[in-house]
Design a protein around this motif. Structure first.
Motif, short mmCIF file in Angstrom:
data_model
loop_
_atom_site.label_atom_id
_atom_site.label_comp_id
_atom_site.label_asym_id
_atom_site.label_seq_id
_atom_site.Cartn_x
_atom_site.Cartn_y
_atom_site.Cartn_z
N PRO A 167 26.41 33.23 59.55
CA PRO A 167 25.04 33.18 59.06
C PRO A 167 25.00 33.50 57.57
CG PRO A 167 25.40 35.14 60.39
CD PRO A 167 26.62 34.29 60.57
N ALA A 168 24.19 32.76 56.84
CA ALA A 168 24.14 32.93 55.39
C ALA A 168 22.74 32.56 54.89
CB ALA A 168 25.21 32.06 54.71
N LYS A 169 22.54 32.79 53.60
CA LYS A 169 21.27 32.46 52.96
C LYS A 169 21.53 31.95 51.55
CE LYS A 169 17.40 35.10 54.90
NZ LYS A 169 16.41 36.18 54.65
N TRP A 170 20.75 30.91 51.19
CA TRP A 170 20.74 30.47 49.80
C TRP A 170 19.67 31.29 49.07
CZ3 TRP A 170 24.48 27.79 47.77
CH2 TRP A 170 25.21 26.91 48.55
N VAL A 171 20.10 32.21 48.22
CA VAL A 171 19.17 33.09 47.52
C VAL A 171 19.11 32.66 46.06
CG1 VAL A 171 19.69 34.98 49.08
CG2 VAL A 171 20.96 34.78 46.95
#
Length: 689
Positions: free
Chosen positions: A447-451
């Protein structure tokens, strides 16, 4: 050798001599020479700080500043001793006391106090604050810089030596600014000490002159006070130069051209020639206002206009040269020529298509470094796996959705991902508190996020792993190359590898010819190794084993097993942890049964066991592998050499990362740890076909 002797002996002896000066009287000629040397050294240090391109080029500055300050204080003590004992401290101090300040005590005190205020309040205070802020921000930026180095190293953009050098530079930079923060306190303390020493000399000289030498008060003030002021001025001039040097070196910022201070200032002023023109015009207008000095303003305005005109011509010439270089036309190519059509028809082995808003990643003028990272990835794969990765054809595709990239192998899309502009990928558990678009890391499915890129430091502080867009795409491309390595190995590449081996082992190539093994047969063996994620770096050992086996049989499967046996230690090393190899074993009865069910086919050996039994075996192996992975182990299935190819084909669709090795590939140095045994399923549990 001479330089080493000076550094090892000369400088320490000089520091000891400075300490000795504090307690031993000096003759006035020697004091004059040392005062002149002090001023000369201060000038040299200031010029060095102006000519270095980066502050780290003068990393010894904090230590030099300490030694110079100690030297100046030692001269103060020696001069004070001579003033109070003999009312004379040499021609240099006498000249500063009489000639420089006109022999006036009041003028001398005013000039001395002005120098103290300039040094203490303006230069030293500002330099200390800049050094303090630079040290804090340098320490705060260290984790991000370290992660950037690790990302470049993992993608193959840099080697281990370069990564080690960059890490050392980061640590040295932090140490330098931390030392400069403390060195600024030396200068501040020196300014305070100068005031105290002058006051002591004034009071002490007046007492000695009146009490011991029975001088009138006016004569004692005239004699000792002027010498004390001269001593203060002599010491404060080099002190001010060192304060300026401190401010210069901590306020220098890195520039793209890495020029010295003077060249950098002139270049930046030249780019702003319009501001100089306006200033010249304003001064010209002031020259015609009644009551103002017309000649001075007119000359200053005219000089500013001339400088602006010169700067404008230089700036425009550089701009034209740059545009001419960028817009240099390329030779036109015939659109419908056979060569051009053949080039467009050709399917590249490896392609990377980018959406229109991702083109900045490949544009060096906009900070894009994707192409350089892809080159580094090719070098890393060649070094790790022995595979010459074909050139990656990178192009833009307006049909792709925004922020999307596609990886193709032989013209077929095999992977797709996103890399939104202005974003960085944050991976880890703390990402829940970060703003951004949720996604999945394309390689490991985490799981990851584009911040937003401006929140990168916040994401690092929270404990997340932060990866930039180029690293995401490069890592994804590397995983695709690893998975499709067997399809990317062409016969032409095999021929190149054989030619490379011929340069070091010419007899081996002759043996290949006598064994009637050509590039096609070798390519089939090497592709089989790559398909099972086995490096082919030990090409000579592989070819020797294949050549020896080919004298008995040309069966591709037998040649592949011979090659695996030759590099068995490298295969096992991928799964060994602390000298221990976790293995899943087959029950002896099951293994004998499967060997009896083994049949040769056009596509290699196959198991003719009933499908229900095979499915039960696959379920047992998958369950044992999952159980071991949950315990942090990467197990392998061990079996007989003849059975290994068929079992690998059976299990790879379900457990692609499970290694299937034969007993011939084990080495005596490895300790085998059994994590489970696969037994023959009972007829009641076997799933019917």
């Amino acid at each position: 050798m001479k330089r080493n002797r000076i550094g090892l002996i000369g400088l320490p002896m000089a520091v000891i001599a400075i300490v000795v000066m504090l307690v031993i009287p000096l003759p006035t000629p020697l004091l004059d020479a040392l005062i002149s040397l002090n001023i000369t050294v201060a000038v040299i240090i200031m010029l060095m700080t102006m000519h270095v391109q980066r502050p780290m080029e003068f990393s010894a500055f904090p230590s030099v500043l300490l030694v110079a300050t100690l030297f100046r204080l030692a001269l103060n003590v020696s001069a004070s001793r001579l003033i109070l004992l003999h009312a004379y401290a040499g021609t240099v101090i006498e000249s500063f006391g009489h000639f420089v300040v006109g022999g006036s005590l009041v003028v001398g005190l005013v000039v001395f106090l002005i120098l103290i205020i300039i040094q203490f309040v303006v230069v030293t205070n500002g330099a200390g604050r800049v050094a303090e802020v630079a040290a804090r921000f340098t320490l705060d930026a260290m984790p991000g810089k370290q992660m950037a180095i690790d990302a470049d190293l993992n993608t193959g953009l840099i080697k281990e030596d370069e990564a080690r050098r960059r890490r050392r530079d980061i640590a040295d930079e932090a140490d330098f600014y931390g030392a400069m923060d403390g060195a600024a306190k030396f200068v501040r303390g020196d300014a305070i000490a100068a005031v105290v020493i002058v006051v002591i000399n004034l009071v002490g000289g007046l007492i000695i002159g009146v009490v011991e030498h029975h001088m009138p008060i006016a004569q004692a003030v005239d004699t000792y006070s002027l010498l004390s002021i001269g001593d203060g001025l002599v010491s404060q001039i080099p002190a001010l130069l060192l304060s300026i040097s401190t401010g210069l070196i901590v306020t220098r910022a890195a520039t793209a051209d890495e020029d010295d201070f003077g060249s950098e200032v002139l270049m930046q002023f030249a780019r702003q020639f319009r501001a100089i023109q306006i200033a010249g015009a304003v001064l010209g207008v002031l020259a015609f206002i009644p009551g103002l000095p017309h000649v001075a303003f007119f000359l200053a305005g005219g000089a500013a206009l001339l400088i602006a005109q010169r700067a404008r011509s230089v700036t425009m010439r550089r701009k034209q040269e740059k545009e001419a270089l960028e817009n240099k036309p390329e030779p036109p190519a015939a659109i419908d020529s056979p060569e051009q059509l053949a080039l467009e028809m050709r399917v590249d082995p490896l392609e990377l298509d980018l959406a229109a808003d991702l083109v900045d990643l490949v544009d060096p003028n906009r900070g894009g470094d994707l192409l350089d990272r892809v080159k580094g990835l090719r070098r890393k794969i060649a070094s790790d796996k022995g595979l010459i990765v074909p050139a990656v054809r990178t192009r833009d595709d307006i049909n792709l959705p925004p922020s999307t990239y596609v990886i193709k192998v032989h013209g077929v899309e095999v992977a797709r991902g996103t890399a939104p502009p202005g974003r960085v990928l944050a991976i880890g558990e703390p990402i829940a508190s970060l703003p951004g678009e949720s996604t999945t890391e394309p390689v490991f499915g985490l799981p990851a996020k584009w911040v937003p890129a401006e929140l990168r430091q916040q994401a690092v502080i929270s404990g997340s792993t932060v990866v930039d867009r180029s690293s995401v795409i490069t890592t994804h491309l590397g995983e695709v190359v690893d998975a499709y390595a067997s399809q990317l190995l062409s016969t032409q590449q095999v021929r190149q590898l054989i030619d490379l081996a011929k340069s070091t082992d010419p007899a081996l190539v002759e043996e290949l010819a006598s064994a009637q093994l050509g590039p096609i047969e070798i390519q089939r063996v090497l592709a089989g190794l790559l398909a099972e994620r086995v490096p082919i770096r030990s090409l000579v050992r592989i070819l020797e084993a294949v050549c020896a086996r080919a004298r008995q049989t040309k069966d591709p499967e037998a040649l592949l097993e011979a090659a695996r046996t030759s590099v068995g230690s490298a295969i096992i090393a991928q799964y060994v942890n602390d000298g221990e190899l976790p293995v899943i074993m087959l029950d002896a009865a099951l293994e004998q049964s499967l060997l009896g069910d083994l049949r040769a086919g056009d596509e290699g050996s196959q198991l003719v066991t009933d499908p229900g039994t095979l499915e039960a075996i696959v379920r047992q192996v998958a369950a044992l592998a999952e159980q071991a992975e949950q315990q942090g182990r990467s197990p392998v299935l061990i079996c007989a050499a003849k059975l290994r190819p068929a079992l690998h084909r059976l299990l790879s669709p379900v457990t692609p990362r499970l290694g299937v090795v034969s007993v011939n590939e084990l080495t005596p140095q490895v300790r085998v740890h059994r994590v489970g045994t696969v037994s023959a399923p009972s007829p009641d549990l076997a799933v019917p076909a």
